[in-house]
Design an enzyme around this catalytic site. Structure first.
Site, PDB file in Angstrom:
ATOM      1  N   SER A 146      -6.250  -2.756   1.673  1.00  0.00           N
ATOM      2  CA  SER A 146      -6.576  -2.403   0.286  1.00  0.00           C
ATOM      3  C   SER A 146      -7.104  -3.579  -0.518  1.00  0.00           C
ATOM      4  O   SER A 146      -6.986  -3.613  -1.743  1.00  0.00           O
ATOM      5  CB  SER A 146      -5.366  -1.768  -0.421  1.00  0.00           C
ATOM      6  OG  SER A 146      -5.154  -0.466   0.077  1.00  0.00           O
ATOM      7  N   ASP A 170     -14.532  -1.207   9.267  1.00  0.00           N
ATOM      8  CA  ASP A 170     -15.235  -1.606   8.045  1.00  0.00           C
ATOM      9  C   ASP A 170     -16.312  -2.614   8.416  1.00  0.00           C
ATOM     10  O   ASP A 170     -16.047  -3.614   9.105  1.00  0.00           O
ATOM     11  CB  ASP A 170     -14.242  -2.217   7.049  1.00  0.00           C
ATOM     12  CG  ASP A 170     -13.222  -1.180   6.564  1.00  0.00           C
ATOM     13  OD1 ASP A 170     -13.473   0.020   6.752  1.00  0.00           O
ATOM     14  OD2 ASP A 170     -12.191  -1.590   5.993  1.00  0.00           O
ATOM     15  N   ASN A 195      -9.058  -0.355  10.976  1.00  0.00           N
ATOM     16  CA  ASN A 195      -7.789   0.219  10.503  1.00  0.00           C
ATOM     17  C   ASN A 195      -7.315   1.270  11.493  1.00  0.00           C
ATOM     18  O   ASN A 195      -8.061   2.199  11.820  1.00  0.00           O
ATOM     19  CB  ASN A 195      -8.015   0.876   9.141  1.00  0.00           C
ATOM     20  CG  ASN A 195      -8.520  -0.140   8.129  1.00  0.00           C
ATOM     21  OD1 ASN A 195      -7.748  -0.806   7.463  1.00  0.00           O
ATOM     22  ND2 ASN A 195      -9.838  -0.296   8.055  1.00  0.00           N
ATOM     23  N   GLY A 212      -7.029   5.301   5.447  1.00  0.00           N
ATOM     24  CA  GLY A 212      -6.687   6.037   4.235  1.00  0.00           C
ATOM     25  C   GLY A 212      -7.148   7.481   4.338  1.00  0.00           C
ATOM     26  O   GLY A 212      -8.202   7.785   4.893  1.00  0.00           O
ATOM     27  N   TYR A 266      -9.190   3.281  -5.391  1.00  0.00           N
ATOM     28  CA  TYR A 266      -8.284   4.402  -5.621  1.00  0.00           C
ATOM     29  C   TYR A 266      -8.379   5.008  -7.023  1.00  0.00           C
ATOM     30  O   TYR A 266      -7.530   5.794  -7.405  1.00  0.00           O
ATOM     31  CB  TYR A 266      -6.848   3.983  -5.287  1.00  0.00           C
ATOM     32  CG  TYR A 266      -6.761   3.458  -3.870  1.00  0.00           C
ATOM     33  CD1 TYR A 266      -7.055   4.289  -2.790  1.00  0.00           C
ATOM     34  CD2 TYR A 266      -6.461   2.130  -3.599  1.00  0.00           C
ATOM     35  CE1 TYR A 266      -7.024   3.817  -1.490  1.00  0.00           C
ATOM     36  CE2 TYR A 266      -6.424   1.640  -2.310  1.00  0.00           C
ATOM     37  CZ  TYR A 266      -6.699   2.492  -1.262  1.00  0.00           C
ATOM     38  OH  TYR A 266      -6.679   2.006   0.020  1.00  0.00           O
ATOM     39  N   GLU A 308       0.805  -1.213   0.000  1.00  0.00           N
ATOM     40  CA  GLU A 308       0.000   0.000   0.000  1.00  0.00           C
ATOM     41  C   GLU A 308       0.849   1.279   0.000  1.00  0.00           C
ATOM     42  O   GLU A 308       0.355   2.350   0.347  1.00  0.00           O
ATOM     43  CB  GLU A 308      -0.934  -0.008   1.211  1.00  0.00           C
ATOM     44  CG  GLU A 308      -2.022  -1.065   1.080  1.00  0.00           C
ATOM     45  CD  GLU A 308      -2.860  -1.121   2.336  1.00  0.00           C
ATOM     46  OE1 GLU A 308      -3.901  -0.471   2.357  1.00  0.00           O
ATOM     47  OE2 GLU A 308      -2.458  -1.804   3.282  1.00  0.00           O
ATOM     48  N   GLU A 333     -13.268  -5.562   9.795  1.00  0.00           N
ATOM     49  CA  GLU A 333     -11.904  -5.265  10.277  1.00  0.00           C
ATOM     50  C   GLU A 333     -11.845  -3.822  10.712  1.00  0.00           C
ATOM     51  O   GLU A 333     -12.742  -3.027  10.416  1.00  0.00           O
ATOM     52  CB  GLU A 333     -10.879  -5.511   9.169  1.00  0.00           C
ATOM     53  CG  GLU A 333     -11.145  -4.652   7.957  1.00  0.00           C
ATOM     54  CD  GLU A 333      -9.922  -3.945   7.418  1.00  0.00           C
ATOM     55  OE1 GLU A 333      -8.807  -4.160   7.903  1.00  0.00           O
ATOM     56  OE2 GLU A 333     -10.098  -3.132   6.502  1.00  0.00           O
ATOM     57  N   ARG A 392     -10.823   3.427  11.827  1.00  0.00           N
ATOM     58  CA  ARG A 392     -11.937   3.269  10.887  1.00  0.00           C
ATOM     59  C   ARG A 392     -12.328   1.800  10.848  1.00  0.00           C
ATOM     60  O   ARG A 392     -11.496   0.938  10.582  1.00  0.00           O
ATOM     61  CB  ARG A 392     -11.538   3.716   9.485  1.00  0.00           C
ATOM     62  CG  ARG A 392     -12.742   3.875   8.554  1.00  0.00           C
ATOM     63  CD  ARG A 392     -12.358   3.838   7.092  1.00  0.00           C
ATOM     64  NE  ARG A 392     -11.997   2.494   6.669  1.00  0.00           N
ATOM     65  CZ  ARG A 392     -10.984   2.194   5.859  1.00  0.00           C
ATOM     66  NH1 ARG A 392     -10.200   3.140   5.394  1.00  0.00           N
ATOM     67  NH2 ARG A 392     -10.738   0.936   5.511  1.00  0.00           N
TER      68      ARG A 392
HETATM   69  N1  LIG Z   1     -16.915 -11.754   5.060  1.00  0.00           N
HETATM   70  C1  LIG Z   1     -17.018 -10.923   4.029  1.00  0.00           C
HETATM   71  N2  LIG Z   1     -18.135 -10.951   3.253  1.00  0.00           N
HETATM   72  C2  LIG Z   1     -18.249 -10.130   2.177  1.00  0.00           C
HETATM   73  N3  LIG Z   1     -17.318  -9.253   1.773  1.00  0.00           N
HETATM   74  C3  LIG Z   1     -16.193  -9.184   2.515  1.00  0.00           C
HETATM   75  C4  LIG Z   1     -15.985  -9.996   3.661  1.00  0.00           C
HETATM   76  N4  LIG Z   1     -14.770  -9.695   4.182  1.00  0.00           N
HETATM   77  C5  LIG Z   1     -14.254  -8.736   3.392  1.00  0.00           C
HETATM   78  N5  LIG Z   1     -15.101  -8.419   2.386  1.00  0.00           N
HETATM   79  C6  LIG Z   1     -14.851  -7.458   1.285  1.00  0.00           C
HETATM   80  O1  LIG Z   1     -13.450  -7.367   1.083  1.00  0.00           O
HETATM   81  C7  LIG Z   1     -12.979  -6.046   1.307  1.00  0.00           C
HETATM   82  C8  LIG Z   1     -11.658  -6.115   2.045  1.00  0.00           C
HETATM   83  O2  LIG Z   1     -11.844  -6.714   3.322  1.00  0.00           O
HETATM   84  P1  LIG Z   1     -11.303  -6.062   4.640  1.00  0.00           P
HETATM   85  O3  LIG Z   1     -11.442  -7.071   5.719  1.00  0.00           O
HETATM   86  O4  LIG Z   1     -11.947  -4.733   4.864  1.00  0.00           O
HETATM   87  O5  LIG Z   1      -9.755  -5.946   4.320  1.00  0.00           O
HETATM   88  P2  LIG Z   1      -8.790  -4.769   3.838  1.00  0.00           P
HETATM   89  O6  LIG Z   1      -7.845  -4.629   4.977  1.00  0.00           O
HETATM   90  O7  LIG Z   1      -8.122  -5.299   2.622  1.00  0.00           O
HETATM   91  O8  LIG Z   1      -9.617  -3.532   3.605  1.00  0.00           O
HETATM   92  C9  LIG Z   1     -14.082  -5.366   2.105  1.00  0.00           C
HETATM   93  O9  LIG Z   1     -14.041  -3.980   1.859  1.00  0.00           O
HETATM   94  C10 LIG Z   1     -15.320  -6.038   1.568  1.00  0.00           C
HETATM   95  O10 LIG Z   1     -15.691  -5.477   0.321  1.00  0.00           O
HETATM   96 MG   LIG Z   2     -11.056  -2.807   4.879  1.00  0.00          MG
END
Ligand SMILES: Nc1ncnc2c1ncn2[C@@H]1O[C@H](COP(=O)(O)OP(=O)(O)O)[C@@H](O)[C@H]1O
Ligand SMILES: [Mg+2]
Length: 316
Positions: free
Chosen positions: A153, A264, A279, A283, A223, A17, A277, A262
């Protein structure tokens, strides 16, 4: 506030990243400069410690994403150097960055998390991949979502709608980490909820709804300007918006985060809010959700950056 006049923005870093972090760092630096703060920017490299000791900043503002930036490592070094910095302490970062561990801890506090498991690459070799994969699908069902147990990302992340897609999703995932998090795929509305603590305890910013044009919030959707539509605040009922805000604050408190985070989340069709997750160094680019949320809360992004740096200075 007059006391804050020299900030070092740390951006770049050694993770995939890097480029995103450079853009985030530039935005934070410009914002602080606009308010008259003298800002130096520096990447993580052999020159960093020399720069810091030759001209010690009052405060470091780390805007590093991914490993070393968010796993606590750089902050360990900042602790050693005694310079105050914005954001969570290294121990809290370590826990937040390890997605399966963060999930376990927040689930204990009543936040819903996607059902899933974390498995190292070696286990597939040791037990034989086909037998393990078959049991995973039998246990969790389909569709699934595969992602590295740490990172950002959406690198190495993939939706798995059919069992035949699972092996290649895992191969993609293992390019980024030795452990894969395999979860039930949550279908619904993706949101990000920023949390700021400017002195009165952690407060959730309005949720930002993320609608990628191709339906997948991958690196390009994140991005490339125009590839994702954001609704800020998110189009949620009052009740769901409150649940999302509560979840993000619970995550921030449970993991012992500081200043800014942040979270998610995905809201499923029934309005249930699932934690994906968190952060610790969100970003800050022109297409990032935290600056959007700050604006939608009626705050000035530059002022927020200065407040965060000022808080670190007072702590130091
Ligand atoms: N269990 C899940 N079900 C559906 N979509 C998911 C799931 N986990 C992650 N995602 C999708 O994958 C993306 C990245 O996951 P995330 O855990 O936020 O990791 P990153 O650290 O890469 O942002 C999320 O923004 C979402 O769109
Ligand atoms: Mg994320």
């Amino acid at each position: 506030m007059a006391d804050l006049n020299r900030v070092l923005v740390l951006a770049g870093g050694l993770s995939p990243e890097h480029e995103v972090s450079v853009r985030s760092g530039r935005r934070v630096a410009e914002a602080l400069r606009r308010l008259g703060v003298e800002v130096q920017t520096c990447d993580v490299g052999p020159g960093l410690l020399g720069t810091m000791s030759a001209d010690p900043p009052q405060v470091v503002f780390p805007v590093l994403h991914g490993t070393s930036g968010e796993d606590g490592a750089i902050r360990e070094v900042l602790e050693l150097s005694g310079v105050p910095y914005v954001g969570a302490r290294p121990d809290a970062c370590r826990v937040a960055y390890a997605k399966p561990i963060a999930k376990t801890l927040v689930a204990e506090r009543g936040v819903a998390v996607p059902r899933g498991l974390a498995l190292p690459k070696s286990l597939f070799h040791d037990l034989g991949a086909p037998a393990v994969l078959e049991r995973i699908v039998a246990m969790l069902g389909l569709p699934l979502f595969v992602k590295p147990d740490q990172g950002g990302s959406a690198f190495g992340a993939a939706a798995v709608n059919d069992a035949s897609e699972l092996p290649s999703a895992l191969v993609g995932c293992f390019a980024y980490s030795d452990t894969a998090l395999i979860e039930q795929q949550v279908k619904g509305t993706e949101i990000a909820v920023g949390v700021l603590d400017l002195g009165d305890g952690p407060v959730a910013l309005p949720a930002v709804e993320i609608v990628p044009d191709g339906g997948v919030y991958d690196y390009a959707a994140r991005y490339t300007a125009g590839r994702t539509e954001f609704f800020s605040p998110a189009r949620l009922s009052e009740e769901v918006a409150r649940a999302a805000a509560d979840a993000a604050v619970t995550v921030h408190r449970t993991l012992g985060l500081r200043d800014v985070s942040r979270t998610d989340l995905i809201v499923d069709g029934s309005g249930r809010v699932y934690f994906l997750e968190v952060n610790v160094s969100p970003g800050m680019t022109g297409t990032s959700t935290l600056p959007l949320a700050v604006e939608s809360a009626g705050m000035d992004f530059a002022v927020v950056c200065r407040e965060l740096a000022h808080r670190a200075l007072l702590r130091g």
